[in-house]
Design a protein around this motif. Structure first.
Motif, mmCIF file in Angstrom:
data_model
loop_
_atom_site.group_PDB
_atom_site.id
_atom_site.type_symbol
_atom_site.label_atom_id
_atom_site.label_comp_id
_atom_site.label_asym_id
_atom_site.label_seq_id
_atom_site.Cartn_x
_atom_site.Cartn_y
_atom_site.Cartn_z
ATOM 1 N N TYR A 74 21.782 -5.859 43.362
ATOM 2 C CA TYR A 74 21.484 -7.143 42.726
ATOM 3 C C TYR A 74 21.791 -8.329 43.635
ATOM 4 O O TYR A 74 21.044 -9.301 43.653
ATOM 5 C CB TYR A 74 22.240 -7.310 41.407
ATOM 6 C CG TYR A 74 21.930 -8.634 40.776
ATOM 7 C CD1 TYR A 74 20.690 -8.858 40.167
ATOM 8 C CD2 TYR A 74 22.826 -9.685 40.835
ATOM 9 C CE1 TYR A 74 20.376 -10.081 39.623
ATOM 10 C CE2 TYR A 74 22.517 -10.914 40.291
ATOM 11 C CZ TYR A 74 21.291 -11.110 39.684
ATOM 12 O OH TYR A 74 20.967 -12.328 39.158
ATOM 13 N N ALA A 91 23.297 -17.302 36.757
ATOM 14 C CA ALA A 91 24.528 -16.510 36.766
ATOM 15 C C ALA A 91 24.636 -15.506 35.615
ATOM 16 O O ALA A 91 25.127 -14.398 35.831
ATOM 17 C CB ALA A 91 25.733 -17.438 36.781
ATOM 18 N N PRO A 92 24.213 -15.830 34.378
ATOM 19 C CA PRO A 92 24.357 -14.832 33.303
ATOM 20 C C PRO A 92 23.609 -13.527 33.574
ATOM 21 O O PRO A 92 23.950 -12.488 33.012
ATOM 22 C CB PRO A 92 23.782 -15.537 32.071
ATOM 23 C CG PRO A 92 23.950 -16.984 32.360
ATOM 24 C CD PRO A 92 23.772 -17.114 33.848
ATOM 25 N N GLU A 94 23.672 -11.835 36.358
ATOM 26 C CA GLU A 94 24.505 -10.930 37.159
ATOM 27 C C GLU A 94 25.321 -10.002 36.270
ATOM 28 O O GLU A 94 25.426 -8.808 36.535
ATOM 29 C CB GLU A 94 25.423 -11.717 38.081
ATOM 30 C CG GLU A 94 26.230 -10.818 38.981
ATOM 31 C CD GLU A 94 27.054 -11.583 39.991
ATOM 32 O OE1 GLU A 94 27.770 -10.920 40.763
ATOM 33 O OE2 GLU A 94 26.990 -12.825 40.018
ATOM 34 N N ARG A 95 25.872 -10.543 35.201
ATOM 35 C CA ARG A 95 26.679 -9.725 34.297
ATOM 36 C C ARG A 95 25.841 -8.605 33.673
ATOM 37 O O ARG A 95 26.274 -7.467 33.585
ATOM 38 C CB ARG A 95 27.282 -10.606 33.209
ATOM 39 C CG ARG A 95 28.138 -9.852 32.233
ATOM 40 C CD ARG A 95 28.998 -10.827 31.435
ATOM 41 N NE ARG A 95 29.623 -10.210 30.306
ATOM 42 C CZ ARG A 95 30.714 -9.456 30.357
ATOM 43 N NH1 ARG A 95 31.279 -9.229 31.526
ATOM 44 N NH2 ARG A 95 31.226 -8.933 29.271
ATOM 45 N N VAL A 96 24.617 -8.933 33.286
ATOM 46 C CA VAL A 96 23.749 -7.943 32.638
ATOM 47 C C VAL A 96 23.158 -6.972 33.651
ATOM 48 O O VAL A 96 23.080 -5.776 33.403
ATOM 49 C CB VAL A 96 22.640 -8.657 31.840
ATOM 50 C CG1 VAL A 96 21.586 -7.681 31.352
ATOM 51 C CG2 VAL A 96 23.238 -9.421 30.673
ATOM 52 N N ALA A 98 24.233 -6.135 36.698
ATOM 53 C CA ALA A 98 25.132 -5.451 37.624
ATOM 54 C C ALA A 98 25.155 -3.945 37.373
ATOM 55 O O ALA A 98 25.075 -3.152 38.296
ATOM 56 C CB ALA A 98 26.533 -6.031 37.528
ATOM 57 N N LEU A 110 28.453 -4.305 26.911
ATOM 58 C CA LEU A 110 28.125 -5.732 26.873
ATOM 59 C C LEU A 110 27.806 -6.159 25.444
ATOM 60 O O LEU A 110 27.251 -5.395 24.664
ATOM 61 C CB LEU A 110 26.919 -6.026 27.768
ATOM 62 C CG LEU A 110 27.148 -5.818 29.264
ATOM 63 C CD1 LEU A 110 25.840 -6.011 30.014
ATOM 64 C CD2 LEU A 110 28.198 -6.775 29.789
ATOM 65 N N ASP A 114 25.585 -11.543 25.611
ATOM 66 C CA ASP A 114 25.341 -11.448 27.050
ATOM 67 C C ASP A 114 23.854 -11.291 27.338
ATOM 68 O O ASP A 114 23.317 -11.919 28.253
ATOM 69 C CB ASP A 114 26.110 -10.265 27.651
ATOM 70 C CG ASP A 114 27.614 -10.475 27.609
ATOM 71 O OD1 ASP A 114 28.069 -11.621 27.790
ATOM 72 O OD2 ASP A 114 28.333 -9.481 27.393
ATOM 73 N N TYR A 115 23.188 -10.459 26.553
ATOM 74 C CA TYR A 115 21.751 -10.259 26.757
ATOM 75 C C TYR A 115 20.971 -11.521 26.410
ATOM 76 O O TYR A 115 20.067 -11.920 27.130
ATOM 77 C CB TYR A 115 21.252 -9.063 25.932
ATOM 78 C CG TYR A 115 21.853 -7.763 26.388
ATOM 79 C CD1 TYR A 115 21.450 -7.186 27.589
ATOM 80 C CD2 TYR A 115 22.843 -7.132 25.647
ATOM 81 C CE1 TYR A 115 22.019 -6.000 28.031
ATOM 82 C CE2 TYR A 115 23.412 -5.945 26.083
ATOM 83 C CZ TYR A 115 23.000 -5.390 27.272
ATOM 84 O OH TYR A 115 23.558 -4.228 27.721
ATOM 85 N N ALA A 118 21.425 -14.085 29.124
ATOM 86 C CA ALA A 118 20.643 -13.757 30.320
ATOM 87 C C ALA A 118 19.181 -14.147 30.130
ATOM 88 O O ALA A 118 18.569 -14.763 31.015
ATOM 89 C CB ALA A 118 20.759 -12.270 30.635
#
Length: 141
Positions: A74, A91-92, A94-96, A98, A110, A114-115, A118
Motif C-alpha cells: 500500500y 489517510a483513512p 491506509e487503515r482499511v 493495510a 475494523l 472505518d470503512y 475510507a
C-alpha cells in the motif's frame, strides 16, 4: 468579429475535448466507488469492501504506471497514485487497506466507521483526479 467568435469556439472545443479523458476517469471511478459503498451498506462485508477499494486503486495505478504498478504494497501504491495529480490517497484508506483486503480476520477487526470513513475520504480524492497524459484517450476503469 465572426472570426474571433469562431476562434474562441474552436479553442473552447479543443479544451473541452482534452478534458474528456479526465471526466471519463472521474465518472467511472466515482461510479465504482458508489457501487462499493452500496454493496457494503447492503451486505456489511468489510473484507469485500476493502478488496474492492484495493482493486479500484490498483487499476488507477495501472493506468498511470503500467501493469507492474499494481503489484506493490500500500505505501508504494500510495506514492504511485499521487502521480494522478490528486495528491496522496486519503489517510483513512491506509487503515482499511493495510490488511483488510488480504485477511478476513483483519477485516472483522475494523469497525464499520472505518470503512465508511475510507469511502467518504476517497470520494473527494477521486473527484480531483486528472487522467494521466500517457493513458489512451479511451482508457477507462
Amino acid at each position: 468579429l465572426l472570426l474571433v467568435a469562431l476562434l474562441l469556439a474552436a479553442l473552447g472545443l479543443t479544451l473541452w475535448l482534452r478534458g474528456a479523458p479526465t471526466r471519463r476517469l472521474r465518472r467511472a471511478a466515482l461510479a465504482e466507488l458508489g457501487a462499493i459503498e452500496t454493496a457494503y451498506a447492503t451486505a456489511g462485508d468489510g473484507h469485500a469492501c476493502a478488496a474492492a477499494l484495493s482493486r479500484l486503486l490498483r487499476r488507477l495505478a495501472v493506468l498511470t504506471h503500467g501493469p507492474g504498478a499494481s503489484e506493490v504494497d500500500y505505501a508504494a501504491l500510495a506514492t504511485t497514485l499521487a502521480a494522478l495529480r490528486a495528491g496522496p490517497p486519503p489517510a483513512p484508506l491506509e487503515r482499511v487497506l493495510a490488511a483488510a483486503p488480504y485477511s478476513p480476520r483483519a477485516a472483522r477487526d475494523l469497525a464499520s466507521e472505518d470503512y465508511r470513513a475510507a469511502v467518504n475520504a476517497l470520494r473527494p480524492w477521486l473527484a480531483r483526479l486528472r487522467a494521466p497524459t500517457t493513458a489512451a484517450p479511451h482508457a477507462a476503469l
